[in-house]
Scaffold this active site. Structure first.
Site, PDB file in Angstrom:
ATOM      1  N   CYS A  27       0.816  -1.221   0.000  1.00  0.00           N
ATOM      2  CA  CYS A  27       0.000   0.000   0.000  1.00  0.00           C
ATOM      3  C   CYS A  27       0.853   1.276   0.000  1.00  0.00           C
ATOM      4  CB  CYS A  27      -0.891  -0.025   1.249  1.00  0.00           C
ATOM      5  SG  CYS A  27      -1.739   1.536   1.550  1.00  0.00           S
ATOM      6  N   TRP A  79      -7.091  -7.224   4.338  1.00  0.00           N
ATOM      7  CA  TRP A  79      -5.725  -7.495   4.813  1.00  0.00           C
ATOM      8  C   TRP A  79      -5.740  -8.526   5.944  1.00  0.00           C
ATOM      9  CZ3 TRP A  79      -2.579  -5.475   1.465  1.00  0.00           C
ATOM     10  CH2 TRP A  79      -2.823  -4.234   0.894  1.00  0.00           C
ATOM     11  N   THR A 127      -8.793  -0.228   6.355  1.00  0.00           N
ATOM     12  CA  THR A 127      -7.606   0.149   5.591  1.00  0.00           C
ATOM     13  C   THR A 127      -6.325   0.145   6.435  1.00  0.00           C
ATOM     14  OG1 THR A 127      -8.110   2.460   6.088  1.00  0.00           O
ATOM     15  CG2 THR A 127      -8.857   1.636   3.957  1.00  0.00           C
ATOM     16  N   VAL A 128      -5.213   0.023   5.753  1.00  0.00           N
ATOM     17  CA  VAL A 128      -3.901   0.341   6.321  1.00  0.00           C
ATOM     18  C   VAL A 128      -3.484   1.673   5.718  1.00  0.00           C
ATOM     19  CG1 VAL A 128      -3.109  -2.004   6.761  1.00  0.00           C
ATOM     20  CG2 VAL A 128      -2.746  -1.026   4.493  1.00  0.00           C
ATOM     21  N   GLU A 144      -5.169   7.693   8.975  1.00  0.00           N
ATOM     22  CA  GLU A 144      -4.987   8.637   7.860  1.00  0.00           C
ATOM     23  C   GLU A 144      -3.499   8.950   7.692  1.00  0.00           C
ATOM     24  OE1 GLU A 144      -6.666   9.849   5.223  1.00  0.00           O
ATOM     25  OE2 GLU A 144      -4.667  10.660   4.897  1.00  0.00           O
ATOM     26  N   SER A 145      -2.932   8.396   6.655  1.00  0.00           N
ATOM     27  CA  SER A 145      -1.476   8.514   6.462  1.00  0.00           C
ATOM     28  C   SER A 145      -0.994   9.958   6.340  1.00  0.00           C
ATOM     29  CB  SER A 145      -1.049   7.719   5.233  1.00  0.00           C
ATOM     30  OG  SER A 145      -1.660   8.238   4.062  1.00  0.00           O
ATOM     31  N   TYR A 161      -5.312   5.480  -9.260  1.00  0.00           N
ATOM     32  CA  TYR A 161      -6.457   4.640  -8.846  1.00  0.00           C
ATOM     33  C   TYR A 161      -7.699   4.998  -9.653  1.00  0.00           C
ATOM     34  CZ  TYR A 161      -3.979   2.607  -4.894  1.00  0.00           C
ATOM     35  OH  TYR A 161      -3.105   1.889  -4.122  1.00  0.00           O
TER      36      TYR A 161
HETATM   37  N1  LIG Z   1      -6.787   7.675   3.427  1.00  0.00           N
HETATM   38  C1  LIG Z   1      -6.088   6.516   3.688  1.00  0.00           C
HETATM   39  C2  LIG Z   1      -6.184   5.537   2.517  1.00  0.00           C
HETATM   40  C3  LIG Z   1      -5.578   4.227   2.837  1.00  0.00           C
HETATM   41  C4  LIG Z   1      -6.002   3.153   1.844  1.00  0.00           C
HETATM   42  O1  LIG Z   1      -6.829   3.377   0.954  1.00  0.00           O
HETATM   43  N2  LIG Z   1      -5.436   1.938   1.976  1.00  0.00           N
HETATM   44  C5  LIG Z   1      -5.807   0.833   1.115  1.00  0.00           C
HETATM   45  C6  LIG Z   1      -4.618   0.074   0.608  1.00  0.00           C
HETATM   46  S1  LIG Z   1      -3.656   0.885  -0.571  1.00  0.00           S
HETATM   47  C7  LIG Z   1      -6.590  -0.189   1.909  1.00  0.00           C
HETATM   48  O2  LIG Z   1      -6.186  -0.547   3.004  1.00  0.00           O
HETATM   49  N3  LIG Z   1      -7.697  -0.681   1.363  1.00  0.00           N
HETATM   50  C8  LIG Z   1      -8.488  -1.687   1.980  1.00  0.00           C
HETATM   51  C9  LIG Z   1      -9.790  -1.890   1.249  1.00  0.00           C
HETATM   52  O3  LIG Z   1     -10.043  -1.181   0.259  1.00  0.00           O
HETATM   53  O4  LIG Z   1     -10.564  -2.738   1.696  1.00  0.00           O
HETATM   54  C10 LIG Z   1      -4.660   6.905   3.998  1.00  0.00           C
HETATM   55  O5  LIG Z   1      -4.023   7.606   3.177  1.00  0.00           O
HETATM   56  O6  LIG Z   1      -4.177   6.551   5.048  1.00  0.00           O
END
Ligand SMILES: N[C@@H](CCC(=O)N[C@@H](CS)C(=O)NCC(=O)O)C(=O)O
Length: 324
Positions: A49, A89, A127-128, A143-144, A191
């Protein structure tokens, strides 16, 4: 509420990312709810990610390895519960997947379980990155963009590279401005290209993406980094997308108008960034490729991982011409 990125589609077939929900802040103020303390926080990531990787890059660049522990999940999404169809995940049960490890704190089987531990009524994506507080057993932030700000300033009493300021006050307006178009057109732009379900939204996203890449190429023909000759947060944010570009996005997200390696300045810049001490340990290309090519069966039903191009980002670059 979307349960996964592939649900985040508007009626028009365009990809529309939902905002993160855990938005607390760690503070250097010792009396705050989440004070910056060595050993208290844990970062859950996937090397696949880009958003999680930018947090890990900050841990490495700021010299926070000893203060903030971290764990990566397995790269390919799996069923997170027997009882429903959610894919997401998961942690390995042993060290069968190099780079991924079982959850050392909560023994969770999935990132979803961490969200459920932190909040009994959470609805949304699992999410991660997840920044976890070991003491209060909860999620501080998912939130990264905000996690990297905390890592930049709040841990300076314990950071080995406390002097490195990737968001200095005199450059903040410039960095914010760069982040805005780079996020919309490049980081999230790829994306929007890859997840578009109709031609129109794809065409629009791909045009904006290449306008922005051309703009970066032009900027980087005159200076070493995006906001001048000083490395900033904007570079780390751009880098995590560029490093995935030719290996993944060019093929998987149909970003093939031009490859990164056809842009001399962007390509050399990506090598330059990769070679900053610590940065390469935030990049695990095996996980990156496995994650994308393996996690969305509707985009790649057989999960075949393309062989190339296998670029060596540790090879020489020409960016020293701008000084260091
Ligand atoms: N806003 C979040 C976005 C994080 C994000 O979209 N992570 C994706 C992986 S690249 C995720 O974990 N997706 C899980 C899913 O869609 O179920 C950040 O920047 O921290």
């Amino acid at each position: 509420m979307a349960r996964s990125a592939l649900d985040e589609m508007t009626e028009s077939g365009a990809f529309n990312r939902t905002p993160s929900t855990f938005r607390d802040f760690i503070s250097k103020d010792k009396t705050s709810q989440f004070p910056a303390e060595s050993g208290r926080y844990h970062l859950y990531i996937s090397y696949g990610c880009p958003w999680a990787s930018r947090c890990l890059a900050f841990v490495k660049l700021k010299g926070l390895d000893k203060a903030i522990s971290y764990t990566s999940v397995k790269p390919i999404w799996e069923r997170t519960k027997e009882s429903d169809e959610h894919f997401g995940w998961v942690f390995p049960s042993s060290t069968e997947e190099p780079g991924a490890e079982p959850d050392p704190l909560n023994g969770a089987k999935s990132i979803r379980e961490l969200y459920e531990l932190a909040s009994s009524n959470y609805v949304g994506k699992y999410t991660v990155p997840v920044l976890w507080d070991k003491k209060l057993k909860t999620i501080v932030s998912n939130e990264s963009a905000e996690i990297i700000r905390m890592f930049n300033t709040e841990f300076n009493d314990i950071a080995e590279n406390a002097d490195l300021d990737l968001y200095p006050s005199h450059m903040q307006a410039l960095i914010d401005e760069a982040n805005e178009w780079i996020y919309d057109r490049i980081n999230n732009g790829v994306y929007k290209c890859g997840f578009a379900k109709k031609q129109g939204p794809y065409d629009e996203a791909v045009e904006k993406l290449y306008d922005a890449l051309d703009k970066c190429e032009e900027i980087l023909s005159k200076q070493r980094y995006i906001c001048g000759n000083t490395l900033t947060e904007a570079d780390v944010r751009l880098f995590v997308t560029l490093i995935r570009f030719d290996e993944v996005y060019a093929v998987y997200f149909k970003c093939n108008k031009k490859l990164l390696r056809e842009y001399p300045n962007l390509f050399n810049y990506t090598k330059d960034m990769y070679q900053i001490p610590g940065m390469s340990s935030a990049v695990n290309m095996a996980h990156i490729k496995k994650h994308y090519y393996g996690s969305h069966p509707s985009l790649n039903p057989f999960g075949i991982i393309p062989v190339g191009p296998g670029i060596d980002y540790s090879s020489p670059h020409d960016r020293e011409r701008f000084g260091s």
